[in-house]
Design an enzyme around this catalytic site. Structure first.
Site, PDB file in Angstrom:
ATOM      1  N   HIS A 135       0.664  -1.162   0.123  1.00 59.73           N
ATOM      2  CA  HIS A 135      -0.052   0.114   0.077  1.00 59.73           C
ATOM      3  C   HIS A 135       0.556   1.328  -0.500  1.00 59.73           C
ATOM      4  O   HIS A 135       2.098   1.191   0.094  1.00 59.73           O
ATOM      5  CB  HIS A 135      -1.068   0.033   1.107  1.00 59.73           C
ATOM      6  CG  HIS A 135      -2.123  -0.622   0.741  1.00 59.73           C
ATOM      7  ND1 HIS A 135      -3.564  -0.740  -0.158  1.00 59.73           N
ATOM      8  CD2 HIS A 135      -2.669  -1.446   1.218  1.00 59.73           C
ATOM      9  CE1 HIS A 135      -4.290  -1.449   0.053  1.00 59.73           C
ATOM     10  NE2 HIS A 135      -4.328  -2.329   0.936  1.00 59.73           N
ATOM     11  N   ASP A 165      -0.167   6.787  -3.797  1.00 60.79           N
ATOM     12  CA  ASP A 165      -1.093   7.067  -4.692  1.00 60.79           C
ATOM     13  C   ASP A 165      -1.649   7.992  -5.735  1.00 60.79           C
ATOM     14  O   ASP A 165      -1.789   6.890  -7.438  1.00 60.79           O
ATOM     15  CB  ASP A 165      -2.514   6.661  -3.658  1.00 60.79           C
ATOM     16  CG  ASP A 165      -2.701   4.834  -3.087  1.00 60.79           C
ATOM     17  OD1 ASP A 165      -1.670   4.502  -3.276  1.00 60.79           O
ATOM     18  OD2 ASP A 165      -3.516   5.003  -2.271  1.00 60.79           O
TER      19      ASP A 165
END
Length: 387
Positions: A135, A165
């Protein structure tokens, strides 16, 4: 609220993109392309439970949705039919997944040699960690970026998932796809765009690497010019418990800040700010001064000046700020206030065309455009291939 769909606008008008539904940076890249005018078709799953984005997720705005069972042979053929008429495809699965589905680069380029095949991952398509999950926080950790975010002597602080991200991931994918589309328009063949968050974040940190090599940046966090180490580039609590952001880096801006605020308070000293040894004492002195007024009182004094000070607004306050409102940084579409498309174009203006679709909302419409007749679409629906 309105169900009207705005006419296509933006510099990517006429570009068709197929998006294999995912979460986070992939949908953000697709949103950026849709905001710029591309016709983006999101391929959702027929059974999306436990997968994907919540209903109304703004990352899914601006596109149509078809629901397809990607694990079925007929579902694969449906997607390849869409790919045949597309300019680009976006996917964000682990390396090898689309290949196993029969929708990998080789499969798609075989039916459309001019296709730009955009791939979004954290670790990249190759390397020792490529097969494994991760992540945003993990990708930032390996690149050094996470190490540099936080107060001196304290643990690193995750900067939400904006840096990895969306900045190093989705934005880089969107840029890569647009660049590859440009190459195709100039006569090049289709190609694969491998966008990895570890790559993108590292590129974003180029300036820090440069400063380190020049001896102008220390590896210890929270002691440098731009990481909260300098008292003239930091946040301060005000009398009402809210905060100001101070960014008076250049001497002339700092002088303006000193002049307007009356710094320092009686009993404090205006120490030489160029000497890092004075930074702790200066920070304490500025802290005492800023605690004498509320955030909005300081804002009223410093707002229209070169002191480089801004109020730290919360998520609710931001769309209402006079500057952001004047520029239309936030817009209302379908009854929802949301960030407006960016950047801005003088000749091909952008806009939010559609609200986030329900999975499969446009299945019949999109498949008909791909050449499937009503009988074929009905048979696919009856067999659970599409939804």
């Amino acid at each position: 609220m309105t169900d009207d769909v705005a006419a296509p606008t933006g510099p990517l008008t006429g570009v068709r993109v197929i998006e294999l539904a995912g979460i986070g940076p992939g949908p953000f890249a697709a949103m950026m392309l849709a905001d710029l005018g591309a016709d983006v078709v999101r391929v959702d799953r027929t059974t999306p439970a436990g997968f994907g984005s919540p209903p109304g997720d703004l990352l899914n705005r601006g596109r149509r949705s078809v629901a397809v069972d990607l694990k079925s042979a007929e579902g694969r053929e449906v997607v390849l039919a869409l790919v045949a008429g597309a300019d680009a495809l976006l996917e964000g699965f682990r390396p090898g997944v689309t290949e196993r589905l029969g929708l990998g680069p080789a499969d798609c380029l075989a039916v459309n040699p001019r296709l730009v095949y955009g791939r979004m991952t954290g670790w990249g398509q190759d390397g020792p960690l490529a097969p494994y999950a991760g992540h945003d926080i993990d990708y930032l950790a390996l690149t050094g970026a996470l190490h540099g975010i936080g107060r001196a002597g304290e643990r690193p602080v995750p900067p939400m998932n904006l840096l990895g991200d969306f900045g190093g991931g989705g934005m880089m994918l969107a840029l890569g796809v647009v660049a590859a589309l440009y190459a195709v328009r100039a006569g090049a063949a289709g190609q694969v765009v491998d966008a990895a968050i570890v790559d993108g974040v590292s590129v974003l940190a180029t300036q820090i690497h440069s400063l380190r090599q020049l001896g102008m940046w220390q590896d210890q966090r929270g002691v440098n010019l731009l990481d909260g180490g300098a008292p003239f580039y930091d946040t301060y609590e005000c009398a009402d418990g809210r905060y100001l952001a101070v960014g008076a880096l250049e001497p002339r801006f700092y002088d303006e800040l000193v002049r307007l605020t009356g710094f320092p308070l009686p009993g404090d000293e205006a120490l030489d700010r160029t000497d890092p040894a004075n930074w702790p004492a200066l920070r304490e002195a500025w802290g005492r001064l800023f605690r004498t007024r509320t955030r909005d009182e300081w804002t009223a004094l410093l707002n229209e000046s070169d002191a480089c000070v801004a109020p730290v607004l919360d998520w609710r306050e931001a769309p209402e700020h006079q500057h952001l409102a004047a520029r239309g940084v936030f817009v209302e579409h379908d009854g929802v206030t949301q960030p407006a498309p960016a950047p801005r174009f003088s000749g091909t203006p952008t806009g939010v065309r559609r609200p986030p679709p329900r999975p499969g909302e446009h299945t019949d419409e999109v498949l008909a455009e791909a050449g499937l007749d009503a009988e074929r679409i009905a048979a696919l629906r009856a067999g659970g291939v599409v939804g």
